[in-house]
Design a protein around this motif. Sequence first.
Motif, PDB file in Angstrom:
ATOM      1  N   ALA A  96      -2.175  -0.599   2.908  1.00 54.30           N
ATOM      2  CA  ALA A  96      -2.083   0.240   1.708  1.00 54.30           C
ATOM      3  C   ALA A  96      -1.256   1.499   1.974  1.00 54.30           C
ATOM      4  O   ALA A  96      -1.339   2.470   1.229  1.00 54.30           O
ATOM      5  CB  ALA A  96      -3.485   0.601   1.247  1.00 54.30           C
ATOM      6  N   LYS A  97      -0.451   1.489   3.004  1.00 53.73           N
ATOM      7  CA  LYS A  97       0.330   2.665   3.404  1.00 53.73           C
ATOM      8  C   LYS A  97       1.120   3.268   2.247  1.00 53.73           C
ATOM      9  O   LYS A  97       1.196   4.481   2.095  1.00 53.73           O
ATOM     10  CB  LYS A  97       1.287   2.288   4.538  1.00 53.73           C
ATOM     11  CG  LYS A  97       2.185   3.420   4.984  1.00 53.73           C
ATOM     12  CD  LYS A  97       3.106   2.979   6.108  1.00 53.73           C
ATOM     13  CE  LYS A  97       3.970   4.120   6.592  1.00 53.73           C
ATOM     14  NZ  LYS A  97       4.781   3.717   7.746  1.00 53.73           N
ATOM     15  N   LYS A 103      -6.653   7.714  -1.075  1.00 57.52           N
ATOM     16  CA  LYS A 103      -7.002   8.632   0.015  1.00 57.52           C
ATOM     17  C   LYS A 103      -7.004   7.857   1.332  1.00 57.52           C
ATOM     18  O   LYS A 103      -7.087   6.626   1.346  1.00 57.52           O
ATOM     19  CB  LYS A 103      -8.398   9.214  -0.213  1.00 57.52           C
ATOM     20  CG  LYS A 103      -8.519  10.050  -1.438  1.00 57.52           C
ATOM     21  CD  LYS A 103      -9.947  10.540  -1.547  1.00 57.52           C
ATOM     22  CE  LYS A 103     -10.280  10.848  -2.983  1.00 57.52           C
ATOM     23  NZ  LYS A 103     -11.703  11.020  -3.187  1.00 57.52           N
ATOM     24  N   LYS A 104      -6.951   8.580   2.429  1.00 60.00           N
ATOM     25  CA  LYS A 104      -6.947   7.962   3.757  1.00 60.00           C
ATOM     26  C   LYS A 104      -8.145   7.038   3.943  1.00 60.00           C
ATOM     27  O   LYS A 104      -8.016   5.930   4.461  1.00 60.00           O
ATOM     28  CB  LYS A 104      -6.940   9.050   4.832  1.00 60.00           C
ATOM     29  CG  LYS A 104      -6.888   8.498   6.239  1.00 60.00           C
ATOM     30  CD  LYS A 104      -6.885   9.582   7.288  1.00 60.00           C
ATOM     31  CE  LYS A 104      -6.866   8.935   8.659  1.00 60.00           C
ATOM     32  NZ  LYS A 104      -6.981   9.894   9.731  1.00 60.00           N
ATOM     33  N   VAL A 111      -7.872  -1.927   4.593  1.00 62.22           N
ATOM     34  CA  VAL A 111      -7.549  -2.686   5.810  1.00 62.22           C
ATOM     35  C   VAL A 111      -8.772  -3.467   6.276  1.00 62.22           C
ATOM     36  O   VAL A 111      -8.670  -4.639   6.640  1.00 62.22           O
ATOM     37  CB  VAL A 111      -7.006  -1.761   6.918  1.00 62.22           C
ATOM     38  CG1 VAL A 111      -6.923  -2.482   8.253  1.00 62.22           C
ATOM     39  CG2 VAL A 111      -5.645  -1.208   6.529  1.00 62.22           C
ATOM     40  N   ARG A 112      -9.941  -2.849   6.248  1.00 59.27           N
ATOM     41  CA  ARG A 112     -11.170  -3.556   6.652  1.00 59.27           C
ATOM     42  C   ARG A 112     -11.432  -4.757   5.743  1.00 59.27           C
ATOM     43  O   ARG A 112     -11.786  -5.841   6.215  1.00 59.27           O
ATOM     44  CB  ARG A 112     -12.367  -2.607   6.629  1.00 59.27           C
ATOM     45  CG  ARG A 112     -12.438  -1.684   7.831  1.00 59.27           C
ATOM     46  CD  ARG A 112     -13.769  -0.948   7.935  1.00 59.27           C
ATOM     47  NE  ARG A 112     -13.985   0.023   6.868  1.00 59.27           N
ATOM     48  CZ  ARG A 112     -13.532   1.269   6.884  1.00 59.27           C
ATOM     49  NH1 ARG A 112     -12.842   1.706   7.922  1.00 59.27           N
ATOM     50  NH2 ARG A 112     -13.776   2.089   5.879  1.00 59.27           N
ATOM     51  N   ASN A 133      -4.008   1.502  10.496  1.00 63.32           N
ATOM     52  CA  ASN A 133      -4.125   1.647   9.057  1.00 63.32           C
ATOM     53  C   ASN A 133      -2.775   1.733   8.362  1.00 63.32           C
ATOM     54  O   ASN A 133      -2.689   1.522   7.171  1.00 63.32           O
ATOM     55  CB  ASN A 133      -4.974   2.872   8.727  1.00 63.32           C
ATOM     56  CG  ASN A 133      -6.411   2.660   9.134  1.00 63.32           C
ATOM     57  OD1 ASN A 133      -6.933   1.560   9.029  1.00 63.32           O
ATOM     58  ND2 ASN A 133      -7.043   3.704   9.625  1.00 63.32           N
ATOM     59  N   ASP A 134      -1.715   2.067   9.082  1.00 67.45           N
ATOM     60  CA  ASP A 134      -0.390   2.154   8.481  1.00 67.45           C
ATOM     61  C   ASP A 134       0.518   0.995   8.839  1.00 67.45           C
ATOM     62  O   ASP A 134       1.398   0.637   8.087  1.00 67.45           O
ATOM     63  CB  ASP A 134       0.285   3.465   8.885  1.00 67.45           C
ATOM     64  CG  ASP A 134      -0.271   4.652   8.124  1.00 67.45           C
ATOM     65  OD1 ASP A 134      -0.927   4.445   7.083  1.00 67.45           O
ATOM     66  OD2 ASP A 134      -0.064   5.782   8.571  1.00 67.45           O
TER      67      ASP A 134
END
Length: 143
Positions: A96-97, A103-104, A111-112, A133-134
């Motif tokens: 979702a970068k 939000k972070k 990602v999870r 995450n990115d």
Amino acid sequence: EKESVTSPGDHSVTSHMTGHVMPGGSSDDGGGGPLLNGKCRVTFLPLNSVAEMGKKMAKYRNAFHVAYFSNSMVHHLKEEMASSFARDCTLILETAKFMLDLKKEDKEEYVRKVTAMAHAIGFKTPSHSTSGNDSPVHLIFSR
């Protein structure tokens, strides 16, 4: 009647497509993009390709050695797709970068969730994984 699932090359929608790479330059339908280094063929599939594959799943059995799912197509990553992935298929999932309004914490949760979806149908996270995450999530299919 030969059916082609190859995109006509509309690059404006490339980010919304799934793609597959078949080693050896082989393609079960003879179509696809040009050979890369004489070893593999990259074919971008249109948005409706997942629904079409469901109708002809036997044709796509073990066909995908590398598969990429964008974040707009990951909802198609379901059990009925599992038979189309070859043993040791590499799955690349977009994160979702570039979803700027998240939000972070939401990006981390995304990602999870997509990783859990892949695990549910037989993909494993390699021990040497550097996915974050990115960066795209990489998983390996095991039967």
